[in-house]
Design an enzyme around this catalytic site. Sequence first.
Site, PDB file in Angstrom:
ATOM      1  N   ASP A 219      71.459  31.201 128.324  1.00 44.30           N
ATOM      2  CA  ASP A 219      72.357  30.168 126.813  1.00 44.30           C
ATOM      3  C   ASP A 219      73.327  30.427 126.204  1.00 44.30           C
ATOM      4  O   ASP A 219      73.790  31.806 125.368  1.00 44.30           O
ATOM      5  CB  ASP A 219      71.126  29.875 126.264  1.00 44.30           C
ATOM      6  CG  ASP A 219      70.166  28.887 126.773  1.00 44.30           C
ATOM      7  OD1 ASP A 219      69.564  28.203 126.128  1.00 44.30           O
ATOM      8  OD2 ASP A 219      69.643  28.983 128.068  1.00 44.30           O
ATOM      9  N   HIS A 281      70.366  21.466 128.283  1.00 43.40           N
ATOM     10  CA  HIS A 281      71.550  20.377 127.805  1.00 43.40           C
ATOM     11  C   HIS A 281      72.891  19.948 128.390  1.00 43.40           C
ATOM     12  O   HIS A 281      73.666  19.492 127.837  1.00 43.40           O
ATOM     13  CB  HIS A 281      71.716  21.504 126.346  1.00 43.40           C
ATOM     14  CG  HIS A 281      70.662  22.161 125.172  1.00 43.40           C
ATOM     15  ND1 HIS A 281      71.429  21.113 123.807  1.00 43.40           N
ATOM     16  CD2 HIS A 281      69.622  22.516 125.125  1.00 43.40           C
ATOM     17  CE1 HIS A 281      70.389  21.458 123.150  1.00 43.40           C
ATOM     18  NE2 HIS A 281      69.021  22.245 123.730  1.00 43.40           N
ATOM     19  N   SER A 717      83.937   4.036 119.211  1.00 51.18           N
ATOM     20  CA  SER A 717      85.134   4.172 117.703  1.00 51.18           C
ATOM     21  C   SER A 717      84.895   4.622 116.057  1.00 51.18           C
ATOM     22  O   SER A 717      85.223   4.990 115.321  1.00 51.18           O
ATOM     23  CB  SER A 717      85.275   2.886 117.351  1.00 51.18           C
ATOM     24  OG  SER A 717      84.325   2.236 117.651  1.00 51.18           O
ATOM     25  N   GLU A 764      80.375   8.208 108.011  1.00 49.40           N
ATOM     26  CA  GLU A 764      80.097   8.499 105.987  1.00 49.40           C
ATOM     27  C   GLU A 764      78.680   8.023 106.563  1.00 49.40           C
ATOM     28  O   GLU A 764      78.330   8.714 104.824  1.00 49.40           O
ATOM     29  CB  GLU A 764      81.135   7.434 105.868  1.00 49.40           C
ATOM     30  CG  GLU A 764      82.312   7.056 105.795  1.00 49.40           C
ATOM     31  CD  GLU A 764      82.629   6.083 104.968  1.00 49.40           C
ATOM     32  OE1 GLU A 764      82.388   4.647 106.013  1.00 49.40           O
ATOM     33  OE2 GLU A 764      84.143   5.766 104.334  1.00 49.40           O
TER      34      GLU A 764
END
Lengths: 786, 162
Positions: A219, A281, A717, A764
């Site tokens: 990994d 992953h 976005s 946010e």
Amino acid sequence: MKGCISPSVHLSELQQIHTHYLFIIMLKGLQSCWDSDGAIDMGCRVTKSNQLQLKACDPAMRAALLIQRWYRQYAARLEMRRRCTWNIFQSIEYSGQQDHIKLYNFFGYLMDHFTSASSQRNLVSQMFRESDMFQDVEWERQFCYKDIEVPDVYGGPHLSFPLTVSIVTELVDAFKNKQKLHARYVLQLLGKTWTLLRLMPNISHVCSCKHTEITICGDLHGHLEDLLLVFYKNGFPSAETPYVFNGDFVDRGKESMEILLVLFAFLLLYPLDVHLNRGNHEDHIVNLRYGFTKEVLGKYPVHGKMILKLLQKIFSCLPLATVIDQKVLILHGGISDKTDLNLIAKLDRRRFVSALRPLTRREADGDDEDVSAGRRRVQSLTHGLTGQSRQELPRHSELHSGSGLTGRSRQELHSGSGLTGRSRQELHSGSGLTGRSRQELHSGSGLTGRSVDEELRERRRLAGLSLSSDSQLGSAEVLESDAEEWKQIVDVLWSDPMSQNGCVPNEVRGGGCYWGPDVTQEVLDRHKLKLLIRSHECKQEGYEFCHNGRVLTIFSASNYYDVGSNRGAYIRLGPDLIPHFKQFQASRSTRELTLRQSVGRTERSALQALRMQLFTHTSALIREFQEYDPQCTGVISVKHWAEAVEKVLRLSLPWRVLRAQLVTSTRDGTLNYQHWLNQLSVIQTHTEIANTSLLETLYKHHSNLESIFRMIDTDHSGLISLEEFHQTWRLLSSHLQTVISDEAIAELADSIDFNKDGSIDINEFMEAFRLVEQCRGVGEDEPAPQ
Amino acid sequence: MADKYNAETIITETQKRISNAFDVFDHESNKTVDVREIGTIIRSLGCFPSEAELHDVIAELEEEEPTGFVRYEKFLPTVTKILLERKFRPIPEDLLLQAFEVLDQQKRGHLEPEELTKYLTQEGEPFTQEEMDEMLSAAVDPDKNVILYKDFVSMMTFDDSR
């Protein structure tokens, strides 16, 4: 003295005698303490083994003995702390991976519960857009880099094809200097990689020639520094220095993109000498959760989504295993008792896009216009059943041998007991993704009341299959083989070894198995293999043998949990097929820290992670503490604290040893738990949110929330609409069966500083609930404020 | 009566401590630990045995046919006794200081790394190179390149009392 030892009526006689004996010893110990307080014990005690020392009692010798004795004790205490820290990280990491189960089940839940009338349908179909039906050619046109211009001001590396050694070397140097490769070149490189990978078989077969040694890395997880260290010590990949990279190149570390670009560049340069195996992953849904998606979008705001889409294809094209000289098997996670390399060699690996997404139907079956996506869950176990056995829906036992279940004591091990009245989870078990803890087992609210037959009929309808017996049979065949292939791949990517014999579902990870030494022997012998090399688990020394030396774990990301937590290692394998190890540890700062400092630092991270875990369980902890405090004094004993915490968190850690670090103010062996819990919540919020349990729920699921939000934000976005935000919350709360009212959500949305009309900025939102996350290696060096 | 309660509590608490420490090294969760970790476990419980004393303890803990592992059933009673007996008591700070002063023959108030290395890797129960390097990394003052043993001792024993 005897008078004081009046036996309690509850102790057995033997116990009484034993306690009495110990009591005497204790008193003697105390006594001798008083006696010899003045005497200076310089190590010249008269015991048999000290006769040697008795001879040479010169002062320098005695001083040295004393110092050595003292220092060794100190070093041992450090080692103990290091071990505990390690255990903490491992427990949290694995328990955190159970979130995957929640995520998967949530998606399934969404698919079950939307109705064509509701607006939720659009939300869900957005998330599962089946745009993968295009032909490859179409995609190539989509991914075209040719229109992307590289401006003159661009100061980063340039690529031209076909690649040469000097171009790639320059690329590596550029990354060393923290430069970024332009999106045009990224897409170009990735496009060529995709073309190449498509030609490769599922299992690469490699011959070690008489004079070359093969290097095998584990990994990397975005730790570019470690990869560069390996290249520095071992040389760049070339015909003389072939490499195998065993998966998990991305996530967690901050330079996952660079690692991929370097690995792919070398792959294109030396396609016969560089071998990449897929890891768990290399999966776009996992990436949503563990940081790779964020990294790409951050580095490539304009072209990021295109890059991610192309990477999604590349990941599913990565080979699943490498075999050296037909004797050494290298794959990322591990095996199960059902592992069959012949089957794996033959399947179509490209259909397996993500472990957390149901298998899609084969393109050949057509009928793809009806893309109310996700309605096709073709690997449900039920389709394989005949009429009679429909009443019993055994969990897992179809696909796992479930031999003996001697295995792990981890949490809840489900036995193959038939469970009637299905919950959605059981019907999923064919997918190979296992494990719900009993606590989380929902009966699938809204699905109760239906008989099993009705349920099956409904599901078949949703899956678009007709009810005629012929097609039932036909589809049953297709579906069973899908389920089998699915399991083969999930097992390869997600399993872990265990020391007990047998093979049981890997509940901790939520996918794959725990397999024992008997399974290793059987599978390796069956395939005439000598050794299994895998990765997937972090090891303190970078590598570890198990199963009588037939399984070797190799891990190449040093300082994985935090600076100083572990070394990385790689393997050199010659024609004799005997592994030789090289260890390393990146980061200059590690070497400069003293042992004590590096242990202390990692320990602080682990403790902070632990505090976060404790915080997310505040309500449950309070309830548990109150059991021990019926008079509501607010105070409980330290002993009870440890018991309560162990029970609620279900992390098997040495709580008593940890107690001193987690509870700073105790008095006479008691503590004020409310006060302690308040201290835990070091949350930095920009807003006033009174509702603590909402906060807890939010924090507990914040990783999942983020993944889900990012999936909704399909154009990447960074914004989702208020309505979508609400919908997601409503769905999540009904899934979790907790009450999160619309008002509370609205309040939440209001209080977040969003200034884009009716949209919420995901970043946010997540920031508003940030706890100090230094344990995730986000790059901060300062310890958390206590 | 109160004495008895306290004694039992102390004994039980001691045994819990031992059990917790044991568990940290019980990697397979089968109530056994590697015999090579015994020293670390016992020392982490607050005991200061010499290497020789440790060997005696290990000899007591091992099976008749040494398997390389020590079982909890044997570990617990033996170590409980050791702890309650306070068999391998801590070394007081002033004693430790005296020991350093003995080595500092010229009474300069510090020791050179080479000197200390010579003593600790050649006398008594010698350190391995790794042990010596670790100690030096903590002990050597980076500016002056000597070991100010008075500061070193107070720093380390402060750590101990955590």
